[in-house]
Design an enzyme around this catalytic site. Structure first.
Site, PDB file in Angstrom:
ATOM      1  N   ASP A   1      -5.966   2.153  -0.054  1.00 21.11           N
ATOM      2  CA  ASP A   1      -4.808   2.154  -0.944  1.00 21.11           C
ATOM      3  C   ASP A   1      -4.061   0.826  -0.892  1.00 21.11           C
ATOM      4  OD1 ASP A   1      -4.054   2.520   1.674  1.00 21.11           O
ATOM      5  OD2 ASP A   1      -2.284   3.707   1.179  1.00 21.11           O
TER       6      ASP A   1
ATOM      7  N   ASP B   1       0.836  -1.193   0.000  1.00 18.46           N
ATOM      8  CA  ASP B   1       0.000   0.000   0.000  1.00 18.46           C
ATOM      9  C   ASP B   1       0.879   1.254   0.000  1.00 18.46           C
ATOM     10  OD1 ASP B   1       0.787   0.502   2.609  1.00 18.46           O
ATOM     11  OD2 ASP B   1      -1.128  -0.027   3.505  1.00 18.46           O
ATOM     12  N   LEU B   2       0.248   2.360  -0.334  1.00 21.48           N
ATOM     13  CA  LEU B   2       0.934   3.644  -0.446  1.00 21.48           C
ATOM     14  C   LEU B   2       1.301   4.163   0.941  1.00 21.48           C
ATOM     15  CD1 LEU B   2       1.649   5.909  -2.528  1.00 21.48           C
ATOM     16  CD2 LEU B   2      -0.592   6.887  -2.025  1.00 21.48           C
TER      17      LEU B   2
END
Length: 469
Positions: free
Chosen positions: A387, A344-345
């Site tokens: 995300d 994920d970001l």
């Protein structure tokens, strides 16, 4: 969509099919299927598939009927109850009957009878016995055809509330078997009673069938002019509601009858009517080609929307889980390595708080599109909300997956997003796990291991890769 809305759609589909509005039923089924998939409502999905199957079958779109039957049976395995499996027997019978695989047709009907009696659905049991009688008559086993029809009649009498048309339909098979056995006196009494039954004013298809049967009875009596008159009535009735399949059989019998009578003029007209119908059937098949193309497009479109994430266009969790479970089950036997990369970001919350969630959504889309270009065509990538993303890789070792993850991180780092004249750099954190030589056999467990590794990457400072071995 509310539960009441789904029930309303189901009732509309059933009503349209009972009324014989098959093309409208198909359109309504697509609406029900889409709503059912969105709401994850198994009963709506099954109702859409089974009514589609019956409707396609009735308009001659056999390929699409079988597609819907297959979809129904496949979905029913994991999501259906005994009532649904009973309905599955009924649609599967259509397939075997169409293929003239009468042995499998009878086996399917036997399962329907057993399950229907267990559930107390005597109308379905009656219908199954009736169909069994029809198959036996085709095989010229009229003795057993009569036995099955009589059992069907007994089941029809047990059904509540009392349904006269249910009994009438079984009597058609009783009379057909009696004619085949040359028990013409018994057949005459029954068929004459049925031809004059006032119930038929509300059931035109059954009215057509009984006049067709009456014609067959009169042919056995060698009462050819009277038989032709009965077939003429059946022909007009079948034409009135455009039942092409039944009409074809009636016209073929009229041609044979005219030949037996030596009536050249009527024979010519009968042959011309049959030729015209066959031409019409060919034109109908051409027209159905366009319908089939539209159907395939609609099915593909609905399935695509059901399987993909609305924001990124990547697969959603449901599709990922279903597909990965199959791969993992196979790998447990073959020893194939299956790897999950979860990532994920970093710092999305800060970006959302600073620039807004619409900007955050654009970044998520960009990340998804960029990373999807880094994986092989046969691998899976999906978004899990927010995300977080997951990638499932087949036939790769943990070390090879680590190299793949490095490429993913580098691709993310190269993304430069401009906002208000400022270029924002992005990073991501990655966790990797494999199926432990086949010990891990579900996506949920595999993803959990990768997610734990992702948590370690976050705790370790972000913008890095951690592996769970």
């Amino acid at each position: 969509m509310e539960k009441e809305d789904l029930v309303s759609l189901q009732r509309n589909v059933q009503k349209l099919r009972v009324e014989g509005k098959y093309e409208e039923t198909i359109e309504a089924c697509f609406q029900l299927l889409e709503a059912g998939l969105t709401a994850n409502d198994p009963k709506s999905i099954l109702a859409a598939h089974i009514n589609n199957a019956a409707s396609f079958y009735c308009i001659g779109a056999i390929e699409e009927a079988f597609h819907s039957i297959d979809a129904y049976l496949d979905y029913c395995l994991d999501n259906g109850d005994e009532d649904d499996r009973l309905n599955g027997c009924n649609v599967l019978f259509l397939l075997h009957e169409y293929n003239k695989d009468y042995q499998k047709a009878k086996e399917t009907l036997e399962r329907a009878i057993e399950l229907g009696e267990k559930l107390g659905h005597y109308n379905i049991v009656s219908n199954a016995y009736s169909n069994y009688s029809m198959i036996l008559a085709i095989e010229l086993d009229f003795e057993n055809a009569l036995t099955m029809a009589e059992k069907g009649l007994a089941m029809a009498k047990l059904h509540e509330p009392m349904t006269p048309i249910l009994e009438f339909r079984v009597k058609l098979n009783v009379a057909n078997a009696l004619i085949g056995l040359e028990k013409l006196e018994d057949a005459e009494q029954l068929v004459t009673e049925m031809v004059n039954d006032p119930l038929l004013e509300s059931f035109i298809r059954e009215k057509t069938q009984v006049h067709d049967l009456y014609g067959r009875f009169l042919m056995h009596k060698k009462m050819y002019p009277e038989a032709l008159q009965a077939y003429d009535i059946a022909k007009e009735l079948a034409e009135s509601y455009n039942d092409r399949n039944l009409l074809k059989g009636i016209l073929e019998k009229r041609c044979k009858l005219c030949e037996l009578m030596g009536d050249v003029e009527r024979g010519y007209k009968a042959q011309q009517a049959l030729i015209d119908l066959l031409s019409d059937l060919n034109q109908h098949e051409v027209a159905m080609t366009a319908v089939k193309l539209g159907v395939k497009h609609r099915i593909t479109s609905i399935e695509r929307r059901a399987n993909t994430d609305y924001l990124t266009g990547l697969y959603n969790r449901c599709y990922m889980e279903t597909t990965a479970d199959k791969w993992l089950a196979e790998a447990a036997h073959t020893g194939e390595s299956i790897v999950c990369i979860a990532f994920d970001l970093d710092n999305l919350k800060i970006l959302n708080d600073t620039y807004g969630h619409i900007f955050g959504d654009e970044i998520i889309k960009r990340i998804g599109q960029t990373c999807a270009r880094q994986i092989r065509s046969g691998d899976l990538m999906g978004r899990f909300g927010g995300d977080e993303f997951a990638i499932i890789l087949r036939d790769l070792s943990l070390d090879e997956a680590h190299d793949k993850a490095e490429h993913l991180l580098e691709a993310v780092r190269l993304i430069k997003v401009e906002k208000d004249g400022i270029y924002i750099s992005l990073t991501a954190s990655v966790g990797i796990a494999d199926n432990a030589n086949g010990k891990i056999q579900t996506f949920t467990e595999l993803f959990h291991q990768a997610d734990l590794a992702l948590y370690q990457a976050k705790e370790g400072g972000k913008n890095r890769i951690c592996m769970m071995s």
